[in-house]
Write an enzyme that holds these catalytic residues in place. Structure first.
Site, PDB file in Angstrom:
ATOM      1  N   ASP A   1      46.385  54.680  56.587  1.00  0.00           N
ATOM      2  CA  ASP A   1      47.178  54.447  55.399  1.00  0.00           C
ATOM      3  C   ASP A   1      46.366  54.250  54.331  1.00  0.00           C
ATOM      4  O   ASP A   1      45.308  53.841  54.253  1.00  0.00           O
ATOM      5  CB  ASP A   1      47.858  53.148  55.882  1.00  0.00           C
ATOM      6  CG  ASP A   1      49.054  52.991  54.833  1.00  0.00           C
ATOM      7  OD1 ASP A   1      50.454  53.254  55.521  1.00  0.00           O
ATOM      8  OD2 ASP A   1      49.005  52.787  53.703  1.00  0.00           O
TER       9      ASP A   1
ATOM     10  N   THR B   1      60.898  62.162  54.969  1.00  0.00           N
ATOM     11  CA  THR B   1      62.274  62.726  54.557  1.00  0.00           C
ATOM     12  C   THR B   1      61.950  63.609  52.997  1.00  0.00           C
ATOM     13  O   THR B   1      61.603  62.800  52.256  1.00  0.00           O
ATOM     14  CB  THR B   1      63.443  61.972  54.534  1.00  0.00           C
ATOM     15  OG1 THR B   1      63.595  61.403  55.632  1.00  0.00           O
ATOM     16  CG2 THR B   1      64.703  62.643  53.924  1.00  0.00           C
TER      17      THR B   1
ATOM     18  N   ALA C   1      83.522  48.951  57.395  1.00  0.00           N
ATOM     19  CA  ALA C   1      83.780  48.629  56.015  1.00  0.00           C
ATOM     20  C   ALA C   1      82.703  47.250  55.835  1.00  0.00           C
ATOM     21  O   ALA C   1      82.576  46.322  56.526  1.00  0.00           O
ATOM     22  CB  ALA C   1      85.041  48.543  55.741  1.00  0.00           C
ATOM     23  N   GLY C   2      82.588  47.324  54.556  1.00  0.00           N
ATOM     24  CA  GLY C   2      81.720  46.157  54.055  1.00  0.00           C
ATOM     25  C   GLY C   2      81.416  46.200  52.702  1.00  0.00           C
ATOM     26  O   GLY C   2      82.014  46.856  51.679  1.00  0.00           O
TER      27      GLY C   2
ATOM     28  N   ARG D   1      64.915  46.425  50.605  1.00  0.00           N
ATOM     29  CA  ARG D   1      65.186  47.378  49.736  1.00  0.00           C
ATOM     30  C   ARG D   1      66.261  47.986  49.476  1.00  0.00           C
ATOM     31  O   ARG D   1      66.966  48.327  50.557  1.00  0.00           O
ATOM     32  CB  ARG D   1      63.933  48.664  49.769  1.00  0.00           C
ATOM     33  CG  ARG D   1      62.594  48.256  49.890  1.00  0.00           C
ATOM     34  CD  ARG D   1      61.493  49.328  50.397  1.00  0.00           C
ATOM     35  NE  ARG D   1      61.811  49.478  51.627  1.00  0.00           N
ATOM     36  CZ  ARG D   1      61.030  50.261  52.408  1.00  0.00           C
ATOM     37  NH1 ARG D   1      60.262  51.453  51.739  1.00  0.00           N
ATOM     38  NH2 ARG D   1      61.402  50.630  53.842  1.00  0.00           N
TER      39      ARG D   1
ATOM     40  N   CYS E   1      66.490  54.495  52.875  1.00  0.00           N
ATOM     41  CA  CYS E   1      66.778  55.812  53.290  1.00  0.00           C
ATOM     42  C   CYS E   1      68.154  56.345  52.500  1.00  0.00           C
ATOM     43  O   CYS E   1      67.938  57.230  51.808  1.00  0.00           O
ATOM     44  CB  CYS E   1      66.791  56.189  54.922  1.00  0.00           C
ATOM     45  SG  CYS E   1      65.319  55.456  55.428  1.00  0.00           S
TER      46      CYS E   1
HETATM   47  C1  UGA Z   1      68.972  55.672  58.156  1.00  0.00           C
HETATM   48  C2  UGA Z   1      69.559  56.698  59.206  1.00  0.00           C
HETATM   49  O1  UGA Z   1      70.774  56.093  59.997  1.00  0.00           O
HETATM   50  C3  UGA Z   1      68.763  57.103  60.167  1.00  0.00           C
HETATM   51  O2  UGA Z   1      69.199  58.096  61.091  1.00  0.00           O
HETATM   52  C4  UGA Z   1      67.503  57.576  59.446  1.00  0.00           C
HETATM   53  O3  UGA Z   1      66.430  58.071  60.246  1.00  0.00           O
HETATM   54  C5  UGA Z   1      66.870  56.850  58.358  1.00  0.00           C
HETATM   55  O4  UGA Z   1      68.004  56.465  57.626  1.00  0.00           O
HETATM   56  C6  UGA Z   1      65.977  57.754  57.783  1.00  0.00           C
HETATM   57  O5  UGA Z   1      66.060  58.593  56.861  1.00  0.00           O
HETATM   58  O6  UGA Z   1      64.766  57.189  57.685  1.00  0.00           O
HETATM   59  P1  UGA Z   1      68.467  53.084  58.217  1.00  0.00           P
HETATM   60  O7  UGA Z   1      68.236  53.270  56.653  1.00  0.00           O
HETATM   61  O8  UGA Z   1      67.777  52.413  59.000  1.00  0.00           O
HETATM   62  O9  UGA Z   1      68.623  54.549  59.026  1.00  0.00           O
HETATM   63  O10 UGA Z   1      69.938  52.279  58.331  1.00  0.00           O
HETATM   64  P2  UGA Z   1      71.526  52.554  58.837  1.00  0.00           P
HETATM   65  O11 UGA Z   1      71.669  52.197  60.207  1.00  0.00           O
HETATM   66  O12 UGA Z   1      71.722  53.992  58.633  1.00  0.00           O
HETATM   67  O13 UGA Z   1      72.248  51.643  57.916  1.00  0.00           O
HETATM   68  C7  UGA Z   1      71.993  51.965  56.472  1.00  0.00           C
HETATM   69  C8  UGA Z   1      73.093  51.222  55.643  1.00  0.00           C
HETATM   70  O14 UGA Z   1      74.414  51.471  55.967  1.00  0.00           O
HETATM   71  C9  UGA Z   1      72.998  49.675  55.769  1.00  0.00           C
HETATM   72  O15 UGA Z   1      72.784  48.623  54.837  1.00  0.00           O
HETATM   73  C10 UGA Z   1      74.139  49.326  56.921  1.00  0.00           C
HETATM   74  O16 UGA Z   1      74.476  48.095  56.863  1.00  0.00           O
HETATM   75  C11 UGA Z   1      75.190  50.264  56.331  1.00  0.00           C
HETATM   76  N1  UGA Z   1      76.248  50.494  56.977  1.00  0.00           N
HETATM   77  C12 UGA Z   1      75.847  51.241  58.369  1.00  0.00           C
HETATM   78  C13 UGA Z   1      77.588  50.215  56.846  1.00  0.00           C
HETATM   79  O17 UGA Z   1      77.959  49.759  55.608  1.00  0.00           O
HETATM   80  N2  UGA Z   1      78.527  50.768  57.600  1.00  0.00           N
HETATM   81  C14 UGA Z   1      78.194  51.620  58.864  1.00  0.00           C
HETATM   82  O18 UGA Z   1      79.549  51.541  59.382  1.00  0.00           O
HETATM   83  C15 UGA Z   1      76.986  51.505  59.246  1.00  0.00           C
END
Ligand code: UGA
Length: 441
Positions: free
Chosen positions: A28, A119, A250-251, A325, A258
């Site tokens: 890194d 990505t 929902a939220g 973030r 990402c």
């Molecule tokens: C996301 C993708 O889910 C991964 O598949 C991907 O590899 C990753 O980005 C990436 O590109 O590196 P991540 O950012 O770790 O993963 O988190 P998520 O689980 O996708 O959640 C993202 C946001 O959506 C969070 O703030 C979560 O609270 C929110 N969320 C998720 C909702 O508000 N409702 C849901 O039903 C699900």
């Protein structure tokens, strides 16, 4: 094998490969990160990461090198896992990818397979190729492949070791078979395609997840207005296998490093190529409006926010991470401060990073070391991240220490019956607010 970049994708990837039997060197640009990693200290919180790091430092299958060039020279397969943040105009900032590429080019000492795992927008792999040709002066053979990662923060190790699919974008049979062999021990389905298509699949996946979340949030607002339950609507929708039950929570909206930036970059590249992506622009707008929606709900529950003492539970963008973030909490806290509320913040992992954004202030903004401490004397408890410990609280004890028994749950993660049994007024997203109970004296 070498991994360039030891962040949320690079380090779990490196250790995941070590776990399935490969010998990996990582590097890194941030030297303090390399030092910490070699001492067995991960630079961020991720469940299971520290154990795996210590295991493979000891097994000798993983080590971090300070010298990026040396990492390149020692490896025949190189994974580029550096950051691709977004620029102000929404496009992806590929400067870290470019500088990694240049170091690779300058240190080509034998045939190498260079794998884009970060990505990045469609056609980035082509640029990596061109740039290596330019800076490497054609001295050695190499090939560029694309192998997007789908791991999520909070479950990164599990996701790496048990992926739904392994996606490979490559040209030659050699590159395809090397990557297939590398992932072979996982025994998971592999999807093999060309470079542009692999890059497109990754962006289209994250954008679709964001779209699903904004969709349920839009429906949630209608449920609230019309008197329906979004939780039950999501369950009913999710039972249809064509829709699926995931990402219908929902939220207060999606955050993290990402989804927001990948959506922006996807829109940007589409518009640059003359394709109308207004649908995804609306997905973003819906997400941005979640903050006001939530603050409006708090206001509805408490009337005036000025000088109200609010316990804020959860700052991380999702549970099981210390990452803030693009976390919705940052904007919610900003808005509540503008409204003059007194905030008592608590998060099991993310407080330290949150402090960088909002340095401690006495009285108006206080960081607490437990949920119960933050609830002391509060006029309302606001839930911004669905950490499991919030669900498992002793609500009788919480009731005894708050000033008013009001909970506004931005993640719909608590059990309504438990809270109501303890006399709490429980406000959720996508549900009509409870009517104010008039307590007769
Ligand atoms: C996301 C993708 O889910 C991964 O598949 C991907 O590899 C990753 O980005 C990436 O590109 O590196 P991540 O950012 O770790 O993963 O988190 P998520 O689980 O996708 O959640 C993202 C946001 O959506 C969070 O703030 C979560 O609270 C929110 N969320 C998720 C909702 O508000 N409702 C849901 O039903 C699900």
């Amino acid at each position: 094998m070498g991994v360039l970049g030891l962040g949320h994708v690079g380090l779990p990837t490196a250790l995941g490969f070590a776990e399935i039997g490969w010998t990996v060197v990582g590097t890194d640009n941030d030297e303090s990160k390399v030092t910490a990693v070699n001492q067995g200290v991960p630079p961020f919180f991720e469940p299971g990461l520290e154990g795996l790091l210590r295991k493979h430092l000891a097994s000798g299958r993983f080590k971090a090198l300070r010298d990026v060039g040396e990492t390149v020279r020692q490896s025949d397969i190189l994974f580029i896992c550096v950051g691709t943040p977004h620029r102000e105009d929404g496009s992806a900032d590929l400067s870290q990818v470019e500088s990694a590429t240049r170091v690779v080019a300058e240190n080509l000492n034998s045939y190498k397979l260079i794998v884009e795992k970060s990505t990045a927008p469609v056609m980035t792999a082509r640029w990596i190729e061109r740039s290596i040709l330019r800076y490497g002066k054609g001295k050695q053979e190499f090939e560029v492949a694309c192998n997007p990662e789908f791991l999520r923060e909070g479950t990164a190790i599990h996701d790496f070791l048990h992926p739904d699919r392994v996606l490979i974008g490559a040209r030659s049979e050699k590159a395809k078979s090397w990557l297939a062999e590398l992932y072979g021990p996982l025994g998971r389905p592999m999807s093999i395609t060309d470079l542009n298509t692999a890059e497109m699949i990754k962006h289209a996946s994250n954008a679709f997840l964001a779209l699903k979340i904004s969709y349920i949030n839009m429906v949630s607002d209608l449920c609230e207005a019309a008197g329906a339950s979004v939780k039950d609507v999501a369950t009913g929708l999710g039972l249809d296998p064509r829709i699926g039950s995931h990402f219908l929570q929902a939220g207060i909206g999606y955050g993290g490093f990402c989804l927001p930036k990948d959506l922006k970059a996807f829109i940007h590249v589409a518009e640059e190529l003359g394709v109308n992506f207004d649908l995804l622009r609306e997905v973003e707008r819906i997400n941005q409006r979640r903050i006001e929606r939530f603050v409006g709900k708090v206001q509805k529950a408490l009337w005036v926010l000025k000088d109200k003492k609010l316990a804020v539970w959860g700052l991380a963008f999702k549970p099981q991470t210390d990452d803030i973030r693009e976390a919705p909490s940052v904007n919610v806290v900003r808005r509540l401060r503008q409204a003059g509320a007194l905030l008592r913040l608590y998060d099991p992992a993310a407080t330290q990073d949150f402090r960088q954004v909002f340095p401690e202030e006495r009285d108006r903004l206080v960081y607490c070391s437990s949920a119960i401490e933050s609830a002391r004397g509060a006029d309302a408890i606001l839930v911004l991240t669905e950490w499991p410990e919030f669900r498992e609280m002793d609500w009788k004890q919480v009731r005894e220490c708050v000033a008013l028994p009001v909970v506004v749950d931005g993640r719909n993660c608590l059990d309504a019956a438990t809270l109501e049994a303890e006399g709490f007024e429980y406000h959720r997203m996508g549900e009509t607010s409870p009517t104010l109970k008039v307590v007769e004296s």
